[in-house]
Every structure is written in C-alpha cells, then in structure tokens.
Write an enzyme that holds these catalytic residues in place. Structure first.
Site, PDB file in Angstrom:
ATOM      1  CG  HIS A   1      -2.476   1.074   1.374  1.00 53.08           C
ATOM      2  ND1 HIS A   1      -2.173   1.620   2.476  1.00 53.08           N
ATOM      3  CD2 HIS A   1      -3.011   1.194   0.021  1.00 53.08           C
ATOM      4  CE1 HIS A   1      -3.377   2.631   2.350  1.00 53.08           C
ATOM      5  NE2 HIS A   1      -3.049   2.802   0.643  1.00 53.08           N
TER       6      HIS A   1
ATOM      7  CD  GLU B   1      -3.199   2.110  -3.201  1.00 49.63           C
ATOM      8  OE1 GLU B   1      -3.917   3.447  -3.676  1.00 49.63           O
ATOM      9  OE2 GLU B   1      -2.211   2.776  -2.458  1.00 49.63           O
TER      10      GLU B   1
ATOM     11  CG  ASP C   1      -3.469   7.608  -3.342  1.00 47.54           C
ATOM     12  OD1 ASP C   1      -4.320   6.935  -3.536  1.00 47.54           O
ATOM     13  OD2 ASP C   1      -2.676   6.959  -2.152  1.00 47.54           O
TER      14      ASP C   1
ATOM     15  CG  HIS D   1      -3.729   9.598   0.035  1.00 48.52           C
ATOM     16  ND1 HIS D   1      -4.960  10.391   1.172  1.00 48.52           N
ATOM     17  CD2 HIS D   1      -4.249   8.509  -0.165  1.00 48.52           C
ATOM     18  CE1 HIS D   1      -5.288   9.604   1.351  1.00 48.52           C
ATOM     19  NE2 HIS D   1      -5.774   8.183   0.745  1.00 48.52           N
TER      20      HIS D   1
ATOM     21  CD  GLU E   1      -7.469   5.952  -4.812  1.00 48.37           C
ATOM     22  OE1 GLU E   1      -8.348   6.589  -4.189  1.00 48.37           O
ATOM     23  OE2 GLU E   1      -6.971   5.234  -3.973  1.00 48.37           O
TER      24      GLU E   1
END
Length: 250
Positions: A10, A37, A39, A52, A112
């Site tokens: 993450h 993952e 952002d 993020h 993301e």
C-alpha cells in the site's frame, strides 16, 4: 478475471517508509514486493504528482491545496521528514518519473486516480493517456498483466480515463458495494471492483465473482483476515503491514 499480483504494498512501502515516495517503493522492493498501489493527482499546471492528500500538511510540509502549486514546486517539498529523520528530504515524486522507475524495476502498478476536488475528468484523462503511452507496446501485444490498472472512487475520472485511453484497464473503487454496483461498473467498462474489506461480505464477494469481475480489497493488515478474504474468492489486496503479509502470502 485477475491477471495481476495478489498482494500489493500500500502506497509503496506500507508502514515501513513514507507513503507515495520512491523511498517507499525501494523499501517495498527490499521486502520482496514487485507490486504496489499509489495515488496520483494533478498540480496547478496540470502535471500529475504522486500524493494522497489534496491538501498539504500531513505528509508534505506547507498549507493550502495541491491545486495551488505547480508540480516542480511540490517536487521541491519534503515528503519524508514526517515519517522520520532518515527520510528527510525525500521529495514528492512526479508521476511520470515515478512510474518509469517502477516499470524499469519490474514493479506492477495499481494507480489510484485521486483528483483534487473539481478536477476529476482532467485527472482521469491525463493519467490514462500517460499510462497508455508508457505501456503502448504491452497493450498493443495484449499483455494486459504488464500494464497498470487504473482505479478511482471518482466515476467521472474513470469515465474520462475510459474515453481517453480505453485499452488501459480500469477498476471502480467503492467503500461498500451498493445495490446497483454491477450497472455502474459495466458503464465504466471496469474489469474489477476494489472495496473496503471491512464492509465486504461473503455474499457480496460471491456476487462480484459470479459477474465475472475481479475483486480487490483495501487495506488488509491482519493475516487471518487476508486468509478469510481469499477464502471468499477475493483476488487481491493491498496491505500496510508488508512485514506480516508478504508478496507470497497464502
């Protein structure tokens, strides 16, 4: 339905390094991870950066919105000192450089799309086009498992990504699975549903799998829960506890 890795680190390095930084990616790689993952949002000048929060102050020093600063201004800011002195001076990454680093090191990406409020469509378009250009060969050859998977809570951003670069796979992020989940996912041509494991039920997992879609959960930090989810048919998950749930966890 899910040609991708099962376990993702993450935001790069989980709890072991500052999130959404190259230092985080390197820490994840040291733990054996080759899938992450992270952002992405747009700075004021339309250049995507790896962050993020749409506002400064938590992981990046300063105040105000990301949309009030150009990308190079953000890249000059410290994104590591909040985590610890060993990471002081770690910069906010530019998306293209960050993604190129991951690709060069064989790190698969779940990107993301996390727009600053009001910039959903633009963010989806920019990120999708850049991802398509970066992985043009893989997509042309049908090696979808090598290309990144775009995901977002913003249906507007995903629709824009679909229109800008339909070949780049997309997943719809939803905190819980609503009654009309399948119609909304199909409208986006999504290949997977990404959802909060805390709100997922075995029955809902079975419905998603019966519909032929991939099912991914965030953010799973307990091994027992990870095993339960895999028992329900969940295809993949991301974790902050990369020290407890490794890339080969089963």
């Amino acid at each position: 339905m899910w040609p991708y890795p099962r376990i993702l680190a993450h935001r790069g390095g989980g709890t072991l390094a500052p999130e959404n930084t190259l230092a985080g990616v390197r820490r994840g790689m040291e733990a054996g991870f080759r899938a992450i993952e992270f952002d992405v949002m747009l700075a004021r000048d339309g250049v995507p950066v790896v962050l993020h929060d749409p506002k400064l102050g938590r992981t990046v020093a300063g105040r105000g919105s990301v949309a009030d600063l150009d990308a190079l201004d953000l890249a000059a800011r410290d994104a590591g000192a909040w985590f610890g002195p060993d990471y002081a001076g770690e910069p906010v990454p530019l998306f293209v450089e960050f993604a190129q680093y991951c690709k060069a090191h064989g790190v698969w990406m779940n990107i993301e799309i996390k727009p600053v409020p009001g910039h959903d469509a633009q963010t989806g378009t920019v990120v999708a086009r850049l991802a398509a250009a970066m992985f043009a060969d893989e997509l042309a050859e049908g090696r979808v498992e090598r290309a990144p998977l775009l995901s977002s809570f913003s249906e507007e951003a995903l629709a824009a990504a679909r229109d800008a670069a339909p070949a780049v796979p997309r997943a719809w992020l939803t905190s819980s699975i609503p009654p009309d989940w399948e119609a909304r996912a199909r409208a986006l041509d999504a290949v997977a549903i990404h959802t909060d494991h805390k709100r997922l039920t075995a029955a809902a997992a079975a419905q998603v799998k019966a519909a032929g879609l991939g099912l991914f959960c965030y953010t799973v930090n307990e091994p027992a829960r990870a095993r339960e989810l895999f028992g329900w048919g969940v295809d993949g998950l991301c974790t902050d506890r990369i020290d407890l749930i490794g890339p080969d966890f089963s």
